[in-house]
Design an enzyme around this catalytic site. Sequence first.
Site, PDB file in Angstrom:
ATOM      1  N   ASP A 158      41.895  16.195  25.136  1.00  0.00           N
ATOM      2  CA  ASP A 158      41.724  14.825  25.597  1.00  0.00           C
ATOM      3  C   ASP A 158      41.111  14.054  24.425  1.00  0.00           C
ATOM      4  O   ASP A 158      40.526  14.633  23.513  1.00  0.00           O
ATOM      5  CB  ASP A 158      40.822  14.763  26.830  1.00  0.00           C
ATOM      6  CG  ASP A 158      40.940  13.412  27.545  1.00  0.00           C
ATOM      7  OD1 ASP A 158      40.280  13.219  28.571  1.00  0.00           O
ATOM      8  OD2 ASP A 158      41.690  12.536  27.042  1.00  0.00           O
ATOM      9  N   SER A 159      41.251  12.713  24.484  1.00  0.00           N
ATOM     10  CA  SER A 159      40.961  11.904  23.275  1.00  0.00           C
ATOM     11  C   SER A 159      39.496  11.509  23.152  1.00  0.00           C
ATOM     12  O   SER A 159      39.067  11.052  22.106  1.00  0.00           O
ATOM     13  CB  SER A 159      41.797  10.621  23.334  1.00  0.00           C
ATOM     14  OG  SER A 159      41.595  10.022  24.611  1.00  0.00           O
ATOM     15  N   GLY A 160      38.734  11.636  24.226  1.00  0.00           N
ATOM     16  CA  GLY A 160      37.317  11.354  24.093  1.00  0.00           C
ATOM     17  C   GLY A 160      36.849  10.066  24.729  1.00  0.00           C
ATOM     18  O   GLY A 160      35.680   9.923  25.066  1.00  0.00           O
ATOM     19  N   GLY A 161      37.760   9.108  24.918  1.00  0.00           N
ATOM     20  CA  GLY A 161      37.354   7.820  25.486  1.00  0.00           C
ATOM     21  C   GLY A 161      36.714   7.992  26.848  1.00  0.00           C
ATOM     22  O   GLY A 161      35.635   7.489  27.132  1.00  0.00           O
ATOM     23  N   PHE A 162      37.392   8.762  27.682  1.00  0.00           N
ATOM     24  CA  PHE A 162      36.900   8.967  29.054  1.00  0.00           C
ATOM     25  C   PHE A 162      35.517   9.605  29.035  1.00  0.00           C
ATOM     26  O   PHE A 162      34.637   9.234  29.816  1.00  0.00           O
ATOM     27  CB  PHE A 162      37.877   9.861  29.805  1.00  0.00           C
ATOM     28  CG  PHE A 162      37.499  10.095  31.227  1.00  0.00           C
ATOM     29  CD1 PHE A 162      36.886  11.271  31.614  1.00  0.00           C
ATOM     30  CD2 PHE A 162      37.728   9.111  32.184  1.00  0.00           C
ATOM     31  CE1 PHE A 162      36.521  11.485  32.930  1.00  0.00           C
ATOM     32  CE2 PHE A 162      37.368   9.315  33.511  1.00  0.00           C
ATOM     33  CZ  PHE A 162      36.770  10.495  33.884  1.00  0.00           C
ATOM     34  N   ASP A 205      42.309   5.914  25.148  1.00  0.00           N
ATOM     35  CA  ASP A 205      42.591   4.914  26.171  1.00  0.00           C
ATOM     36  C   ASP A 205      41.277   4.357  26.713  1.00  0.00           C
ATOM     37  O   ASP A 205      40.208   4.908  26.478  1.00  0.00           O
ATOM     38  CB  ASP A 205      43.391   5.555  27.318  1.00  0.00           C
ATOM     39  CG  ASP A 205      42.635   6.704  27.967  1.00  0.00           C
ATOM     40  OD1 ASP A 205      41.897   7.412  27.252  1.00  0.00           O
ATOM     41  OD2 ASP A 205      42.753   6.883  29.183  1.00  0.00           O
ATOM     42  N   GLN A 259      47.448   3.312  32.422  1.00  0.00           N
ATOM     43  CA  GLN A 259      46.303   2.802  33.148  1.00  0.00           C
ATOM     44  C   GLN A 259      46.799   1.741  34.147  1.00  0.00           C
ATOM     45  O   GLN A 259      47.954   1.799  34.570  1.00  0.00           O
ATOM     46  CB  GLN A 259      45.245   2.246  32.167  1.00  0.00           C
ATOM     47  CG  GLN A 259      44.580   3.322  31.305  1.00  0.00           C
ATOM     48  CD  GLN A 259      43.698   4.278  32.092  1.00  0.00           C
ATOM     49  OE1 GLN A 259      43.438   4.095  33.286  1.00  0.00           O
ATOM     50  NE2 GLN A 259      43.242   5.336  31.429  1.00  0.00           N
ATOM     51  N   GLY A 279      42.911   6.945  34.779  1.00  0.00           N
ATOM     52  CA  GLY A 279      42.275   5.962  35.644  1.00  0.00           C
ATOM     53  C   GLY A 279      42.221   6.352  37.103  1.00  0.00           C
ATOM     54  O   GLY A 279      41.949   5.537  37.978  1.00  0.00           O
ATOM     55  N   ASP A 321      44.649  19.032  35.255  1.00  0.00           N
ATOM     56  CA  ASP A 321      43.463  19.695  34.695  1.00  0.00           C
ATOM     57  C   ASP A 321      42.261  19.275  35.521  1.00  0.00           C
ATOM     58  O   ASP A 321      42.249  18.165  36.071  1.00  0.00           O
ATOM     59  CB  ASP A 321      43.238  19.253  33.240  1.00  0.00           C
ATOM     60  CG  ASP A 321      42.405  17.961  33.184  1.00  0.00           C
ATOM     61  OD1 ASP A 321      43.007  16.876  33.286  1.00  0.00           O
ATOM     62  OD2 ASP A 321      41.152  18.050  33.092  1.00  0.00           O
ATOM     63  N   CYS A 346      42.976  37.984  47.943  1.00  0.00           N
ATOM     64  CA  CYS A 346      43.096  37.701  46.505  1.00  0.00           C
ATOM     65  C   CYS A 346      43.166  39.006  45.721  1.00  0.00           C
ATOM     66  O   CYS A 346      42.465  39.970  46.026  1.00  0.00           O
ATOM     67  CB  CYS A 346      41.891  36.887  46.042  1.00  0.00           C
ATOM     68  SG  CYS A 346      41.882  36.544  44.264  1.00  0.00           S
ATOM     69  N   CYS A 373      42.524  39.233  42.430  1.00  0.00           N
ATOM     70  CA  CYS A 373      41.873  39.067  41.118  1.00  0.00           C
ATOM     71  C   CYS A 373      40.827  40.141  40.876  1.00  0.00           C
ATOM     72  O   CYS A 373      40.396  40.854  41.798  1.00  0.00           O
ATOM     73  CB  CYS A 373      41.248  37.679  41.008  1.00  0.00           C
ATOM     74  SG  CYS A 373      39.564  37.537  41.621  1.00  0.00           S
ATOM     75  N   CYS A 420      37.726  40.036  43.177  1.00  0.00           N
ATOM     76  CA  CYS A 420      37.964  40.409  44.585  1.00  0.00           C
ATOM     77  C   CYS A 420      38.348  41.874  44.738  1.00  0.00           C
ATOM     78  O   CYS A 420      38.158  42.457  45.805  1.00  0.00           O
ATOM     79  CB  CYS A 420      39.037  39.503  45.173  1.00  0.00           C
ATOM     80  SG  CYS A 420      38.475  37.785  45.207  1.00  0.00           S
ATOM     81  N   HIS A 450      37.338  34.193  39.587  1.00  0.00           N
ATOM     82  CA  HIS A 450      38.103  34.058  40.847  1.00  0.00           C
ATOM     83  C   HIS A 450      38.651  32.636  41.011  1.00  0.00           C
ATOM     84  O   HIS A 450      39.823  32.433  41.355  1.00  0.00           O
ATOM     85  CB  HIS A 450      37.232  34.407  42.063  1.00  0.00           C
ATOM     86  CG  HIS A 450      37.886  33.953  43.328  1.00  0.00           C
ATOM     87  ND1 HIS A 450      38.906  34.654  43.938  1.00  0.00           N
ATOM     88  CD2 HIS A 450      37.730  32.812  44.035  1.00  0.00           C
ATOM     89  CE1 HIS A 450      39.341  33.972  44.989  1.00  0.00           C
ATOM     90  NE2 HIS A 450      38.653  32.852  45.074  1.00  0.00           N
TER      91      HIS A 450
HETATM   92  C1  MAQ Z   1      39.803  13.550  31.731  1.00  0.00           C
HETATM   93  C2  MAQ Z   1      40.173  12.309  32.498  1.00  0.00           C
HETATM   94  C3  MAQ Z   1      39.993  12.265  33.870  1.00  0.00           C
HETATM   95  C4  MAQ Z   1      40.324  11.114  34.579  1.00  0.00           C
HETATM   96  C5  MAQ Z   1      40.832   9.982  33.949  1.00  0.00           C
HETATM   97  C6  MAQ Z   1      41.022  10.005  32.556  1.00  0.00           C
HETATM   98  C7  MAQ Z   1      41.534   8.864  31.828  1.00  0.00           C
HETATM   99  O1  MAQ Z   1      41.843   7.785  32.398  1.00  0.00           O
HETATM  100  N1  MAQ Z   1      41.683   8.958  30.492  1.00  0.00           N
HETATM  101  C8  MAQ Z   1      41.364  10.087  29.821  1.00  0.00           C
HETATM  102  N2  MAQ Z   1      41.556  10.097  28.471  1.00  0.00           N
HETATM  103  N3  MAQ Z   1      40.879  11.188  30.431  1.00  0.00           N
HETATM  104  C9  MAQ Z   1      40.694  11.176  31.809  1.00  0.00           C
HETATM  105 ZN    ZN Z   2      39.690  36.611  43.703  1.00  0.00          ZN
END
Ligand code: MAQ
Ligand code: ZN
Length: 370
Positions: A93-97, A147, A189, A216, A266, A304, A306, A309, A335
């Site tokens: 991820d780019s870091g802005g968030f 972003d 966005q 967003g 994610d 499960c 895993c 478990c 788990h």
């Molecule tokens: C990790 C994350 C969660 C939720 C929203 C965002 C987002 O809008 N922009 C970025 N770069 N990351 C996000």
């Molecule tokens: Zn498990």
Amino acid sequence: MLVKYELLKECSETKARLGKLHTNRGVINTPIFMPVGTQATVKTMTPEELKEMNAEIILSNTYHLFLRPGHGLIEKAGGLHKFMNWDRPILTDSGGFQVFSLGKLRKLSEEGATFNSHIDGSKQELTPEKAIEIQNALDSDIAMVLDECPPYPATREYVYNSLKRTTRWAKRCIDANNNPNQSLFGIVQGGMYQDLREESAKELLELDFPGYAIGGLSVGEPKNLMYEVLEYTTPLLPKDKPRYLMGVGSPDALFEGVEKGIDMFDCVHPTRIGRNGTAMTTYGTVNIKNAKFKEDFTPLDSECSCYTCRNYTRAYLRHLFKANEILGLRLMTYHNVHFLIDTMKNIRKSLEEDRFMTYKKEFFDKYDQS
Ligand SMILES: Cc1cccc2c(=O)nc(N)[nH]c12
Ligand SMILES: [Zn+2]
């Protein structure tokens, strides 16, 4: 080469789709859940354990690695894959968030974001060019544009201005990219406004990214509002490119996102709640510290397969948490990550067999029992 999405099958009942994402470091089966390894580690897990549970791609974070240990050091180590001993795909991820969500933001301008490091309080600046320089140095397979993610709620004017800036920053990221093997994804966005989501998607599609994320969301809005925005935003994205919903990873949101045509997810959810003693199991969530598990000699999740478990009981896991033993964090994390990866595997299987909605019902008939 840049990542290439291969659409294998469209669901007859919903907008869900089965696919493969071809990358320089292997093929990713979609829909996919990506465990988060913010500081170059999926907390408490070794790469071997992640492979054991079939993690196909993991996330890491520009903001955190820039501040510590620094992208220069990681570049000297041969890049992030070598540094953390992970030879499968990585998305950064780019870091802005993270700047916005860590509340360290001092100033947001056309140039970029100025903030105080959450580590030593030093004044730092993250610009589109800097975010690309860092990700180029990390050499992740997929990088994200810088972003501006608006807070929730936010006025229409605020959201409009932030989507326009996000597009201008996206162009600057493309111009700054010096790594031909790194796939840069655009981030749509537009907040909770349908016409602004359409405008953001339109502008970013003109820049022809190899993949697109929906940003967003998962920023504090009610779940049904998130699903409403997803419903009209996902179809705006190209069918022949991967679609990534950022920051979403609870079971209900995964199924809803898949149903609406999302390919990649994610979330820190499984690792974060795992370290707090909460497990997602077939029959709902379990908080292992609860006294009722004191003499419960059954597995965490009876259905499960895993490592946790198969080898340990709820009584033992509870003991580890009560005794603040690190192994407890590891076993619960193992788990939870396995649970989401396995659920996505079952979702893919149900799409193959064209029985996704049946599987969704089967899953929640059990999961919602708790
Ligand atoms: C990790 C994350 C969660 C939720 C929203 C965002 C987002 O809008 N922009 C970025 N770069 N990351 C996000
Ligand atoms: Zn498990």
